[in-house]
Design a protein around this motif. Structure first.
Motif, PDB file in Angstrom:
ATOM      1  N   ARG A 150       7.533   3.360  -7.557  1.00  0.00           N
ATOM      2  CA  ARG A 150       6.109   3.461  -7.846  1.00  0.00           C
ATOM      3  C   ARG A 150       5.855   3.607  -9.354  1.00  0.00           C
ATOM      4  NH1 ARG A 150       3.669   3.757  -2.961  1.00  0.00           N
ATOM      5  NH2 ARG A 150       1.613   4.065  -3.885  1.00  0.00           N
ATOM      6  N   GLY A 151       4.888   2.813  -9.824  1.00  0.00           N
ATOM      7  CA  GLY A 151       4.513   2.854 -11.223  1.00  0.00           C
ATOM      8  C   GLY A 151       5.406   2.047 -12.144  1.00  0.00           C
ATOM      9  N   ARG A 152       6.411   1.358 -11.590  1.00  0.00           N
ATOM     10  CA  ARG A 152       7.372   0.646 -12.439  1.00  0.00           C
ATOM     11  C   ARG A 152       7.150  -0.858 -12.462  1.00  0.00           C
ATOM     12  NH1 ARG A 152       8.582   3.792 -15.927  1.00  0.00           N
ATOM     13  NH2 ARG A 152      10.396   2.527 -16.486  1.00  0.00           N
ATOM     14  N   PHE A 153       6.157  -1.351 -11.717  1.00  0.00           N
ATOM     15  CA  PHE A 153       5.800  -2.773 -11.757  1.00  0.00           C
ATOM     16  C   PHE A 153       4.422  -2.911 -12.392  1.00  0.00           C
ATOM     17  CE2 PHE A 153       3.578  -6.442  -9.801  1.00  0.00           C
ATOM     18  CZ  PHE A 153       4.384  -7.465 -10.290  1.00  0.00           C
ATOM     19  N   ALA A 154       4.292  -3.799 -13.382  1.00  0.00           N
ATOM     20  CA  ALA A 154       3.010  -4.017 -14.056  1.00  0.00           C
ATOM     21  C   ALA A 154       2.365  -5.294 -13.536  1.00  0.00           C
ATOM     22  CB  ALA A 154       3.198  -4.106 -15.566  1.00  0.00           C
ATOM     23  N   TRP A 172      -4.764  -9.993   0.712  1.00  0.00           N
ATOM     24  CA  TRP A 172      -5.484  -8.815   0.224  1.00  0.00           C
ATOM     25  C   TRP A 172      -4.864  -7.529   0.740  1.00  0.00           C
ATOM     26  CZ3 TRP A 172      -7.135 -10.917  -3.637  1.00  0.00           C
ATOM     27  CH2 TRP A 172      -7.870 -12.102  -3.641  1.00  0.00           C
ATOM     28  N   ARG A 173      -4.310  -7.562   1.939  1.00  0.00           N
ATOM     29  CA  ARG A 173      -3.608  -6.373   2.418  1.00  0.00           C
ATOM     30  C   ARG A 173      -2.394  -6.076   1.535  1.00  0.00           C
ATOM     31  NH1 ARG A 173      -4.953  -8.644   7.590  1.00  0.00           N
ATOM     32  NH2 ARG A 173      -2.892  -9.649   7.757  1.00  0.00           N
ATOM     33  N   ALA A 174      -1.669  -7.136   1.167  1.00  0.00           N
ATOM     34  CA  ALA A 174      -0.504  -6.951   0.306  1.00  0.00           C
ATOM     35  C   ALA A 174      -0.909  -6.505  -1.091  1.00  0.00           C
ATOM     36  CB  ALA A 174       0.302  -8.254   0.237  1.00  0.00           C
ATOM     37  N   MET A 175      -1.991  -7.091  -1.633  1.00  0.00           N
ATOM     38  CA  MET A 175      -2.404  -6.765  -2.990  1.00  0.00           C
ATOM     39  C   MET A 175      -2.921  -5.339  -3.103  1.00  0.00           C
ATOM     40  SD  MET A 175      -1.644  -9.225  -5.024  1.00  0.00           S
ATOM     41  CE  MET A 175      -2.552  -8.599  -6.450  1.00  0.00           C
ATOM     42  N   GLU A 176      -3.601  -4.851  -2.088  1.00  0.00           N
ATOM     43  CA  GLU A 176      -4.081  -3.467  -2.122  1.00  0.00           C
ATOM     44  C   GLU A 176      -2.893  -2.505  -2.159  1.00  0.00           C
ATOM     45  OE1 GLU A 176      -6.997  -2.592  -2.721  1.00  0.00           O
ATOM     46  OE2 GLU A 176      -8.245  -4.300  -2.196  1.00  0.00           O
ATOM     47  N   ARG A 177      -1.874  -2.781  -1.379  1.00  0.00           N
ATOM     48  CA  ARG A 177      -0.685  -1.929  -1.397  1.00  0.00           C
ATOM     49  C   ARG A 177       0.053  -2.050  -2.735  1.00  0.00           C
ATOM     50  NH1 ARG A 177       2.835  -3.629   3.598  1.00  0.00           N
ATOM     51  NH2 ARG A 177       4.303  -2.192   2.548  1.00  0.00           N
ATOM     52  N   LEU A 178       0.138  -3.276  -3.237  1.00  0.00           N
ATOM     53  CA  LEU A 178       0.856  -3.492  -4.492  1.00  0.00           C
ATOM     54  C   LEU A 178       0.135  -2.811  -5.650  1.00  0.00           C
ATOM     55  CD1 LEU A 178       3.277  -4.844  -5.801  1.00  0.00           C
ATOM     56  CD2 LEU A 178       1.904  -6.927  -6.047  1.00  0.00           C
ATOM     57  N   ARG A 179      -1.189  -2.905  -5.675  1.00  0.00           N
ATOM     58  CA  ARG A 179      -1.944  -2.264  -6.750  1.00  0.00           C
ATOM     59  C   ARG A 179      -1.706  -0.749  -6.741  1.00  0.00           C
ATOM     60  NH1 ARG A 179      -8.114  -3.573  -7.273  1.00  0.00           N
ATOM     61  NH2 ARG A 179      -8.082  -2.957  -5.079  1.00  0.00           N
ATOM     62  N   ALA A 180      -1.739  -0.145  -5.559  1.00  0.00           N
ATOM     63  CA  ALA A 180      -1.555   1.308  -5.467  1.00  0.00           C
ATOM     64  C   ALA A 180      -0.176   1.739  -5.965  1.00  0.00           C
ATOM     65  CB  ALA A 180      -1.759   1.767  -4.029  1.00  0.00           C
ATOM     66  N   ALA A 181       0.805   0.826  -5.855  1.00  0.00           N
ATOM     67  CA  ALA A 181       2.169   1.173  -6.257  1.00  0.00           C
ATOM     68  C   ALA A 181       2.490   0.749  -7.683  1.00  0.00           C
ATOM     69  CB  ALA A 181       3.170   0.510  -5.298  1.00  0.00           C
ATOM     70  N   SER A 182       1.556   0.082  -8.369  1.00  0.00           N
ATOM     71  CA  SER A 182       1.838  -0.493  -9.681  1.00  0.00           C
ATOM     72  C   SER A 182       1.591   0.493 -10.817  1.00  0.00           C
ATOM     73  CB  SER A 182       0.988  -1.760  -9.884  1.00  0.00           C
ATOM     74  OG  SER A 182       1.378  -2.774  -8.989  1.00  0.00           O
TER      75      SER A 182
END
Length: 406
Positions: free
Chosen positions: A192-196, A240-250
């Protein structure tokens, strides 16, 4: 929508540079008489409008300008600012035609609109002396832009491909890194927080959304047709389901971004993140060679291919120096100029030429760069997913911007 500096520059140029250009394309010199074209070009000044050009291109363009002057007596002037490159300051001015640029860089999805408005010169690219060197077998995108045939009104200049970069010293060996959209999401949630995320509104941001849609859509082939032919909400729901999860982990929970390849690699170099995205597949190899990245950074590409294409040069219909523009663009397509542009010590923008068609020394130098461990292999570079129909990209960008301000 959050516009990138580059998208603002391109949009501004397209609006200003062509809003008052003549609807009918001006005639080009007779390309069958190339010696005559070169004679007519001598003494001309060619203005290249290149809004949002990467900083790494500066030294290359200075070299190209010197060579054009030395070999052909042509002066190349480059503007990266639409305020300086825009040929028209106000409608109906008497000098609107004279102020048009002679060459225009097209790296986004602006070609279809310019073609429909008849703002570009007639077809010419396939009649340039250096056209037979262009690689149409490995890189068919050299003949299409934004899903439409270029009809030889554009000259391919370089290649772009969505590419992830990671520091294997922190993220682990390359063979354990994500090679699918699902794996990327799992990796981001585990780190978490390691992908921009690439910036919304940037070209890299657009290509990233397109890539994720290709990987999550039930039937990716529909993306090659206009979006109006499909149920947009249904096709994009998994995205959009994937992007919402990805944004929260970025990085910064998707609230901060890098606007360019250079800024993304800076985040990687500073250790703020472990994985970033960009459009120049050679960017990391060049940054390592130039001492701006650790030698442990590597590219990461999905097994099913990555969205990519070609960026081009066009001659506007109202170009005041068409002979000079033809000579300049033919030189920029030459083996020497393409090798210089792809050099990892400089711009590191991939060549559009076929290696088998090049002089041995130049081909060997390009093959040596391709063996750099931080550069994708020639096979990986050629394994590209075609850009979807531009309607998809437009709607994806708008919808992601809407979701991003919730």
């Amino acid at each position: 929508m959050i516009p990138s500096p580059r998208s603002v520059l391109f949009a501004g140029l397209a609006a200003l540079a062509f809003a008052h250009a003549p609807a009918r394309a001006a005639p080009l010199p007779d390309l069958e008489d190339w010696a005559g074209v070169e004679r007519a070009a001598r003494g001309q000044t060619v203005r290249l409008a290149m809004p949002g050009a990467p900083a790494a291109a500066g030294a290359y363009l200075e070299w190209a300008s010197g060579e054009l002057g030395r070999l052909y007596g042509v002066t190349l002037e480059v503007s990266t600012d639409p305020a300086g490159a825009a040929p028209v300051a106000a409608p109906n001015t008497a000098n609107a035609e004279a102020a048009s640029p002679d060459l225009l860089w097209i790296e986004g999805d602006g070609f279809p609109a310019l073609k429909r408005a008849d703002r570009l010169s007639p077809p010419f690219a396939d009649r340039l002396p250096n056209w037979p060197l262009v690689d149409l077998e490995s890189h068919p995108s050299n003949l299409t832009d934004a899903g439409e045939p270029t009809e030889f009104r554009l000259v391919p200049w370089g290649l772009q491909k969505l590419t992830f970069f990671t520091d294997t010293a922190r993220a682990g060996p390359s063979d354990g890194l994500p090679r699918t959209a699902d794996a990327l999401l799992a990796w981001a949630e585990a780190h978490r927080g390691r992908f921009a995320l690439p910036a919304p509104g940037s070209l890299a941001g657009r290509r990233f959304l397109e890539q994720m849609l290709f990987d999550t859509a039930a039937e990716p082939s529909v993306l090659l047709a206009p979006a109006e032919n499909s149920d947009f909400a249904e096709v994009t729901a998994p995205l959009w389901r994937a992007m919402e999860r990805l944004r929260a982990a970025s990085w910064h929970e998707g609230r901060s971004f890098a606007w360019s390849d250079g800024e993304a690699l800076d985040l990687l170099a500073k250790g703020e993140v472990d994985m970033v995205a960009g459009l120049d597949p050679l960017a990391a190899a060049a940054a390592i060679r130039q001492g701006r990245l650790p030698t442990t950074v590597r590219p990461v590409l999905f097994d099913g291919g990555m969205v990519g294409g070609t960026h081009f040069l066009a001659i506007p219909a109202a170009a005041p120096s068409p002979a000079g523009a033809l000579v300049a663009v033919n030189f920029l397509l030459s083996p020497e100029a393409q090798r210089r542009k792809a050099d990892l010590a400089g711009w590191a923008d991939p060549s559009v030429l076929a290696l088998k068609a090049l002089p041995q020394g130049i081909a060997d130098a390009m093959r040596a760069d391709a063996r750099d461990p931080a550069a994708p292999s020639a096979r990986a570079l050629a394994f590209t997913i075609a850009e979807p129909h531009p309607e998809w990209g437009d709607r994806l960008v708008d919808e992601w911007a809407r979701r991003s301000v919730r």
